[in-house]
Design an enzyme around this catalytic site. Structure first.
Site, PDB file in Angstrom:
ATOM      1  N   ASP A   1       0.572  -1.561   0.081  1.00 23.87           N
ATOM      2  CA  ASP A   1      -0.239  -0.302   0.193  1.00 23.87           C
ATOM      3  C   ASP A   1       0.480   1.063  -0.279  1.00 23.87           C
ATOM      4  O   ASP A   1       1.667   1.408   0.902  1.00 23.87           O
ATOM      5  CB  ASP A   1      -1.025  -0.397   1.262  1.00 23.87           C
ATOM      6  CG  ASP A   1      -1.972  -1.431   1.208  1.00 23.87           C
ATOM      7  OD1 ASP A   1      -1.634  -2.463   0.566  1.00 23.87           O
ATOM      8  OD2 ASP A   1      -2.676  -1.164   1.854  1.00 23.87           O
TER       9      ASP A   1
ATOM     10  N   GLU B   1      -4.831   2.038  -2.769  1.00 26.22           N
ATOM     11  CA  GLU B   1      -5.760   2.195  -2.189  1.00 26.22           C
ATOM     12  C   GLU B   1      -6.115   3.634  -0.910  1.00 26.22           C
ATOM     13  O   GLU B   1      -6.788   3.777  -0.728  1.00 26.22           O
ATOM     14  CB  GLU B   1      -6.653   1.134  -1.611  1.00 26.22           C
ATOM     15  CG  GLU B   1      -5.749   0.915  -0.270  1.00 26.22           C
ATOM     16  CD  GLU B   1      -6.608   0.075   1.309  1.00 26.22           C
ATOM     17  OE1 GLU B   1      -7.661  -0.088   1.329  1.00 26.22           O
ATOM     18  OE2 GLU B   1      -5.857  -0.055   2.160  1.00 26.22           O
ATOM     19  N   ASN B   2      -4.453   3.795  -0.561  1.00 24.52           N
ATOM     20  CA  ASN B   2      -3.975   4.605   0.121  1.00 24.52           C
ATOM     21  C   ASN B   2      -3.150   5.982  -0.832  1.00 24.52           C
ATOM     22  O   ASN B   2      -2.899   6.645   0.504  1.00 24.52           O
ATOM     23  CB  ASN B   2      -3.554   4.462   1.450  1.00 24.52           C
ATOM     24  CG  ASN B   2      -4.265   3.215   2.145  1.00 24.52           C
ATOM     25  OD1 ASN B   2      -3.344   2.153   1.953  1.00 24.52           O
ATOM     26  ND2 ASN B   2      -5.088   3.530   2.752  1.00 24.52           N
TER      27      ASN B   2
ATOM     28  N   ASN C   1     -10.138  -2.079   0.614  1.00 28.90           N
ATOM     29  CA  ASN C   1     -10.786  -1.736   0.700  1.00 28.90           C
ATOM     30  C   ASN C   1     -11.511   0.199   1.519  1.00 28.90           C
ATOM     31  O   ASN C   1     -12.404   0.360   0.662  1.00 28.90           O
ATOM     32  CB  ASN C   1     -11.083  -1.873   3.139  1.00 28.90           C
ATOM     33  CG  ASN C   1     -10.158  -1.298   3.847  1.00 28.90           C
ATOM     34  OD1 ASN C   1      -8.965  -1.937   2.430  1.00 28.90           O
ATOM     35  ND2 ASN C   1      -9.931  -0.957   4.593  1.00 28.90           N
ATOM     36  N   HIS C   2     -10.791   0.670   1.653  1.00 27.68           N
ATOM     37  CA  HIS C   2     -10.482   2.310   1.404  1.00 27.68           C
ATOM     38  C   HIS C   2     -10.585   3.087  -0.058  1.00 27.68           C
ATOM     39  O   HIS C   2     -10.480   3.999  -0.246  1.00 27.68           O
ATOM     40  CB  HIS C   2      -8.794   2.903   1.408  1.00 27.68           C
ATOM     41  CG  HIS C   2      -9.131   2.968   3.351  1.00 27.68           C
ATOM     42  ND1 HIS C   2      -9.341   3.725   3.442  1.00 27.68           N
ATOM     43  CD2 HIS C   2      -7.770   2.695   3.819  1.00 27.68           C
ATOM     44  CE1 HIS C   2      -9.933   3.466   5.263  1.00 27.68           C
ATOM     45  NE2 HIS C   2      -8.813   2.389   5.139  1.00 27.68           N
TER      46      HIS C   2
ATOM     47  N   HIS D   1      -2.618  -4.449   2.704  1.00 26.38           N
ATOM     48  CA  HIS D   1      -3.388  -4.335   3.637  1.00 26.38           C
ATOM     49  C   HIS D   1      -3.317  -4.266   5.661  1.00 26.38           C
ATOM     50  O   HIS D   1      -3.352  -2.738   6.088  1.00 26.38           O
ATOM     51  CB  HIS D   1      -4.862  -4.822   4.122  1.00 26.38           C
ATOM     52  CG  HIS D   1      -5.905  -4.399   4.628  1.00 26.38           C
ATOM     53  ND1 HIS D   1      -6.956  -3.021   4.834  1.00 26.38           N
ATOM     54  CD2 HIS D   1      -6.111  -5.209   6.240  1.00 26.38           C
ATOM     55  CE1 HIS D   1      -7.604  -3.197   6.247  1.00 26.38           C
ATOM     56  NE2 HIS D   1      -7.137  -4.567   6.103  1.00 26.38           N
TER      57      HIS D   1
ATOM     58  N   HIS E   1      -0.108  -3.068   5.830  1.00 24.36           N
ATOM     59  CA  HIS E   1       1.285  -2.450   5.260  1.00 24.36           C
ATOM     60  C   HIS E   1       2.568  -2.447   7.026  1.00 24.36           C
ATOM     61  O   HIS E   1       3.102  -1.503   6.978  1.00 24.36           O
ATOM     62  CB  HIS E   1       0.499  -1.008   6.381  1.00 24.36           C
ATOM     63  CG  HIS E   1      -0.607  -0.300   5.629  1.00 24.36           C
ATOM     64  ND1 HIS E   1      -1.349   1.228   5.782  1.00 24.36           N
ATOM     65  CD2 HIS E   1      -1.168  -0.500   4.371  1.00 24.36           C
ATOM     66  CE1 HIS E   1      -2.384   1.036   5.128  1.00 24.36           C
ATOM     67  NE2 HIS E   1      -2.386   0.229   4.096  1.00 24.36           N
TER      68      HIS E   1
END
Ligand SMILES: [Fe+2]
Ligand SMILES: [Fe+2]
Length: 264
Positions: free
Chosen positions: A12, A43-44, A71-72, A180, A182
């Site tokens: 991520d 996602e981040n 999910n983000h 996810h 991290h």
């Protein structure tokens, strides 16, 4: 055709420090390690939550070829439009029908076809469809279509779910990696049926942080239980991931190397 196809998958990418890490580290790493194909979990990308046009462009500028998410991915409205129009950017394939975007894709690099499958776990995450069945179904379909190199990102909280997916897809895909948490795990290996595996790739972003966020704020949340707003951390940056040499004729993994590179 080359005798191996070298892929780097990165964890991520968190906010501006994550994008800076990509731009400062990747071009020289790509050259020195002769990497053919690079992917990130995005996602981040935008301030730690979701993705935007600008942040996606910045990431591609560093030399990457594809972006998986998790999910983000739904956090920024901009992200939904990007998912609909850019085939290089995926959301987990096991979201129910009707979710915008796509969960898998096939890209080409020279004469090599690369299939990418994005999945999401169900432990401590939204209860979506089964990532195992969906993942296998897509892998089988792509292999039947003649795509040998298959890269899988299972975005999941729980290590056991990712380990289980490794065994489930061993021999069915070329790489199965997790994202996810991290936090990088040190279990990079080639499974018996020649799938390159690592439970979690880690993250790209501020090294001295709590999973990419300012540690003072994370600690305040832990110590007081109050919903203090997270802020992306600053300071030295790093990239974490897994590099694998894959056989383009068979899709089998030949070698793996865990990647952790810092820049102060
Ligand atoms: Fe993340
Ligand atoms: Fe996530």
């Amino acid at each position: 055709m080359n005798n191996h196809f070298r892929v780097l998958m990165l964890g991520d990418v968190i906010g501006q420090p994550g994008r800076r890490a990509l731009n400062e580290i990747l071009p020289s790493l790509k050259k020195s390690k002769e990497i053919d194909f690079i992917g990130i979990n995005g996602e981040n990308l935008a301030g730690g939550f979701g993705l935007t046009e600008k942040t996606v462009q910045e990431a591609f500028f560093s030399g990457i070829s594809f972006i998986t998410t998790g999910n983000h991915v739904w956090d920024k409205k901009d992200g939904l439009d990007i998912l609909k129009r850019d085939p290089r950017i995926l959301r987990p394939a096991n979201y129910p029908e009707g979710a915008p975007g796509r969960g898998y894709t096939v890209l080409t690099k020279g004469d090599v076809k690369v299939g990418i499958i994005n999945l999401q776990g169900r432990k401590y995450l939204p209860e979506i469809e089964c990532p195992f069945r969906r993942g296998l179904e897509i892998a089988k379909k792509l292999r039947e279509e003649g795509v040998k190199i298959l890269l899988t990102d299972l975005h999941a909280e729980v290590t056991s779910e990712k380990v289980a997916m490794g065994w489930y897809l061993d021999g069915k895909v070329s790489m199965m990696v997790g994202t996810h948490t991290h936090v990088q795990t040190s279990d990079s290996r080639i499974l018996p049926n020649k799938t390159a595996y690592q439970t979690d790739l880690g993250m790209c972003g501020a090294r001295d942080s709590v999973i990419g966020m300012r540690s003072e704020i994370a600690l305040e949340r832990f110590l007081t239980g109050l919903p203090v707003r997270f802020e992306v951390a600053k300071g030295p940056v790093m990239i974490n991931g897994l590099m694998a040499d894959l056989n383009p004729q068979t899709g089998e993994a030949l070698a793996v190397e865990r990647i952790w590179v810092e820049r102060t």
